[in-house]
Design an enzyme around this catalytic site. Sequence first.
Site, PDB file in Angstrom:
ATOM      1  N   GLY A 130       0.846  -1.189   0.000  1.00 34.22           N
ATOM      2  CA  GLY A 130       0.000   0.000   0.000  1.00 34.22           C
ATOM      3  C   GLY A 130       0.880   1.235   0.000  1.00 34.22           C
ATOM      4  O   GLY A 130       2.060   1.173  -0.355  1.00 34.22           O
ATOM      5  N   THR A 141       3.086   4.526   1.275  1.00 35.32           N
ATOM      6  CA  THR A 141       4.121   4.721   2.298  1.00 35.32           C
ATOM      7  C   THR A 141       3.506   5.281   3.575  1.00 35.32           C
ATOM      8  O   THR A 141       3.881   4.888   4.689  1.00 35.32           O
ATOM      9  CB  THR A 141       5.223   5.650   1.741  1.00 35.32           C
ATOM     10  OG1 THR A 141       5.841   4.963   0.647  1.00 35.32           O
ATOM     11  CG2 THR A 141       6.281   5.970   2.775  1.00 35.32           C
ATOM     12  N   THR A 153       0.464   4.793   4.809  1.00 38.29           N
ATOM     13  CA  THR A 153      -0.175   3.716   5.578  1.00 38.29           C
ATOM     14  C   THR A 153       0.891   2.765   6.120  1.00 38.29           C
ATOM     15  O   THR A 153       0.767   2.256   7.247  1.00 38.29           O
ATOM     16  CB  THR A 153      -1.186   2.938   4.708  1.00 38.29           C
ATOM     17  OG1 THR A 153      -2.056   3.872   4.086  1.00 38.29           O
ATOM     18  CG2 THR A 153      -2.006   1.976   5.525  1.00 38.29           C
ATOM     19  N   GLU A 173       5.623  -3.314   1.173  1.00 40.32           N
ATOM     20  CA  GLU A 173       5.813  -2.903  -0.231  1.00 40.32           C
ATOM     21  C   GLU A 173       5.037  -1.605  -0.394  1.00 40.32           C
ATOM     22  O   GLU A 173       3.807  -1.607  -0.373  1.00 40.32           O
ATOM     23  CB  GLU A 173       5.267  -3.980  -1.183  1.00 40.32           C
ATOM     24  CG  GLU A 173       5.953  -5.327  -1.091  1.00 40.32           C
ATOM     25  CD  GLU A 173       7.367  -5.335  -1.662  1.00 40.32           C
ATOM     26  OE1 GLU A 173       7.868  -4.278  -2.091  1.00 40.32           O
ATOM     27  OE2 GLU A 173       7.976  -6.417  -1.666  1.00 40.32           O
ATOM     28  N   CYS A 203       2.567   0.914  -8.577  1.00 40.14           N
ATOM     29  CA  CYS A 203       3.692   1.351  -7.740  1.00 40.14           C
ATOM     30  C   CYS A 203       4.941   1.544  -8.570  1.00 40.14           C
ATOM     31  O   CYS A 203       5.727   2.460  -8.333  1.00 40.14           O
ATOM     32  CB  CYS A 203       3.943   0.318  -6.645  1.00 40.14           C
ATOM     33  SG  CYS A 203       4.193  -1.354  -7.262  1.00 40.14           S
TER      34      CYS A 203
END
Length: 475
Positions: free
Chosen positions: A223, A225, A227, A245, A279
Amino acid sequence: MIQFDANYAMTINGDFVTTTETHEVYNPATKQVIATVPDATPDHLNDAVEGAREAFAHWSRLPIEERQAAVAALGQALEDHQQEFMRLLTREQGKPRAGAEWEVMGSVAWLKAIATQSLPEEILEDTAERKVLTRYTPLGVVGAIVPWNFPLLLAVWKIAPALVAGCTVVVKPSPYTPLCDLKLGELARDILPPGVLNVVNGGDELGKWMTAHPGIDKIAFTGSTETGRHVMSASAKTIKRLTLELGGNDPAIVLPDVDAKSIAPELFWAAFQNNAQFCNATKRLYIHESVYDEIKQALVEFINTQVIVGDGADSDTVLGPIQNQPQFEKVKTYFQDCRDQGYSFATGGAIEDNAAGWFVSPTLVDNPPEDSRIVREEPFGPILPLLKWSDESDVIARANDTVYGLGASVWGKDLEAAQRIGAQLEAGTVWINEVHQYSPFQAFGGHKQSGLGCENSLHGLMEYTNWQTITLKKR
Ligand code: NAD
């Protein structure tokens, strides 16, 4: 017989679980409700964790070959239902057919390939007097928290190695895209013993309950950065193991010797695959000044002649919608900021608020300043800054001047220069003359604030284990 367009339920300890609390799931291409799904309470999470803990006692002691066979069987079951999963993925996520096929068949390939991996004991010493070895023992119960951009694949990247390693799993999909993951849980009920794979559903609160839960030993999270920071600090209380990740702001550096026309489609896909909700999308395109205008022109031409934005279910569609309304609103702020700052758009630049779906045309921003929001931040939508460079050390410094370090790419015929530049980039994966090449045998993870640990490869498998040293004195 699984029904793919109805009966969305959680899988808890092998049971089909519905709830009185529910929420709705939308098709982002039509803004219409396509499903009503259960919302877990803390009691549902407790049941799932308890089931997973009980199942762990047996599952972790099975011979690894049995666990591998079960994971491969889950891959086969997914393959047998590939068409239904592809259709469902397009409906809930928005991605066109080609993207849905890549994700579903990628999930099949990952399940089958990870099922061939193992971590044998390592004998460090074996003499007449002593034996010393390292073994890898399963961690326990894994909480897998998944985002909405690749809902099925990123769940599988966690489920497959966790199960092979001997862990049991509680998966939480994104509340925006839970349908494929709920159906994967349903498929698994006929393949895995009760409690081995649980799929719960809910919003961010459910994620918080998981990170605080004393019965969960590890969180595998994909998710943002932001969170990720919350996950890390909440997990500190029980010293949970973590794989994170997180976000990225991947640079691509284009050398002066490329052929603009032939490389433009590849650069387009580097940035706009999955409608840039990726991402690892190229989020800053550094083009050498000698080919800047030519590449800009070739990209504009490609977008204007080849790229149709629409419902992923239509066969002509090349890019689908933004997956959800909050993300659509967030992406709009980058367009507004570029307009407010007076940057020019090489193509695109407008967003229609009242379209049938959350559609955004692919947009190129023409050489905005290095400190602009569109360069510094991760928009996670189809708006890409094109940036000029002339000096090699300067472009490397600019590429590395970010808190992120997920991926990067270099494009050029001079392979020596491309490798020299690539070796200086601070990123978990550096691609040269290609991008987005992943493998179950290739470690994937982020440097800096793009993450912690990795997924895939034996390094990824190891993240679901504790290493244990055993020493034996032979008396
Ligand atoms: P997000 O961080 O908003 O949510 C991800 C998941 O975390 C969701 O399931 C959400 O419900 C849950 N969650 C939210 N708050 C939580 C909390 N406090 N505790 C525990 N769980 C919580 O991310 P998103 O918007 O779904 O996804 C987009 C982001 O994911 C982007 O930043 C993207 O770069 C990143 N991403 C990273 C990778 C990677 O492999 N590095 C892959 C895909 C996406």
